[in-house]
Every structure is written in C-alpha cells, then in structure tokens.
Design an enzyme around this catalytic site. Structure first.
Site, mmCIF file in Angstrom:
data_model
loop_
_atom_site.group_PDB
_atom_site.id
_atom_site.type_symbol
_atom_site.label_atom_id
_atom_site.label_comp_id
_atom_site.label_asym_id
_atom_site.label_seq_id
_atom_site.Cartn_x
_atom_site.Cartn_y
_atom_site.Cartn_z
ATOM 1 N N VAL A 33 43.792 15.949 -27.414
ATOM 2 C CA VAL A 33 44.347 14.665 -27.124
ATOM 3 C C VAL A 33 44.582 14.699 -25.168
ATOM 4 C CG1 VAL A 33 46.684 13.439 -26.890
ATOM 5 C CG2 VAL A 33 45.872 14.194 -29.706
ATOM 6 N N LYS A 34 44.190 13.180 -25.095
ATOM 7 C CA LYS A 34 43.860 13.975 -23.712
ATOM 8 C C LYS A 34 45.192 13.287 -22.814
ATOM 9 C CE LYS A 34 39.566 12.798 -20.199
ATOM 10 N NZ LYS A 34 38.827 11.974 -20.867
#
Length: 219
Positions: free
Chosen positions: A86-87
């Site tokens: 997850v960025k």
C-alpha cells in the site's frame, strides 16, 4: 539491490520480467491514467493483472488523504493480493496510517519523500519502504543522491528495517549511484533499466568479434 519498474504498462512490465531482473512494480494514478486506465473497477482489474506477472511487490497508491479513508482504501487494496504494497503519501495522516498498517502486517511504501526527516518519521511508523524522489530534487537544483546517503546513514545508525526505495530515477547513472550509496531498491522506467546494458565499447567489441568470426568462417 532490488529492481522495480515504475509503470502501469503491462507490456513493459512483461519485458522487464522476461529480462530476469524484475523484483517488483510501482505505479500511481498518473501512470494508470497514462495507460488509459480509468474508473475504480478498471484500476483494480489492472492491479490484479500486474500481480499475475510479477512475483512480489506491487505498490498500489491510495488516493485518500485522511486517516480513516486511507485505512479503508489501503485495506481494500491489500486484500486484492498478498503481493500488494500500500503506497501512502508522506502526510500526517499517512504516517498514522502506516503505523496502523504495520500493526496489521500490511506492507507499505511511503511516497513523496523529500527530506531525511520525512524518511525517519516513516521508518519510526514502520513503513516497509520509503520512496525518496531523486529526479524531482535534481529538478530544483538539489542533489537527490545526498538525500539517499543521509537516509542510509540514519537507518544504519538505528537499525531500521525500512528499505530505501529510490524513486524518480531519470537514467542509468542514477541507478548506479544509488547502488553505490546503498539504496535497497530502485524503481525506474524501463528505458533507464535497459540503459544499463549499453556501452559503446561493448557494441564495438561485439562488432569486431562477429567480423573476425565471419572472416574465419570464410564468409
């Protein structure tokens, strides 16, 4: 050092994978839009297609900027595939979300890092990766490689396990210099990665070998 490719183009991802050096993919809404991928359903479908190509490490960026929405969106992305990282943006609510994701075993990539202090906060929160943007710093006459060096020193001083993911790579020399400074990962366009293959002496040397072989074979 791990090699990630920074794109949403499936053909380029496949080409990098077939080269045998690909460790992951980073992408973002701008890269998705560049490939004509619009609408949440199509974006999700595209992330799944990327995960089908690579072995691990597919950074999928949240659009939300508030804590609750980042959590909601990030958990949905992480649920798509175990390969998803997850960025999360380097903002206050982003750092809080990284701490939450870390406690849940969800891998994170803290993006838009432009200072050693930002990288330190992300590492304290338990980020899997921090992404300092070299090229964008170079664009404003600031040496992005100095930032890589500073982050490496700080992480080594305190034993942080967070990996330095050098982003906004503009060419092969950036990649080599990041390797020299101890970056754990680079993410770059395919052209920058393939550029490492090239050297004029290799080209001229191969041409000579082939010409000599042709003469020896009587061709």
């Amino acid at each position: 050092m791990k090699f990630f490719i920074d794109t949403a183009n499936l053909d380029q991802i496949k080409e990098a994978h077939d080269l045998g050096i690909l460790d992951g993919v980073t992408t973002n809404p701008s890269l998705m839009a560049k490939e004509g991928i619009t609408g949440n359903e199509n974006v999700i479908k595209h992330y799944k297609a990327i995960c089908d190509i690579v072995e691990d490490n597919v950074s999928a960026e949240v659009i939300a900027t508030t804590y609750d929405e980042i959590i909601k969106e990030g958990e949905a992305l992480a649920a798509l595939n175990p390969k998803i990282v997850v960025k999360v943006p380097m903002i206050k609510d982003g750092v809080k979300a990284i701490k939450y994701f870390s406690s849940k075993g969800i891998k994170t990539n803290c993006t838009l890092i432009f200072s050693a202090g930002q990288a330190l906060l992300a590492a304290k929160a338990g980020a899997t990766y921090v992404s300092p943007f070299l090229g964008r710093l170079d664009d404003i006459s600031s040496d992005g490689l100095v930032l890589i060096e500073d982050i490496r020193t700080i992480f080594d001083n305190y034993g942080y396990e967070t990996q330095i993911l050098a982003a906004s790579i503009r060419g092969p020399l950036h990649i080599v210099n990041c390797a020299k400074l101890g970056a754990d990962v680079i993410t770059a366009p395919l052209a920058a990665i393939v550029g490492l293959l090239k050297h004029p002496l290799t080209d001229s040397g191969l041409a000579t070998f082939l010409a000599d072989h042709a003469k020896a074979a009587g061709k």
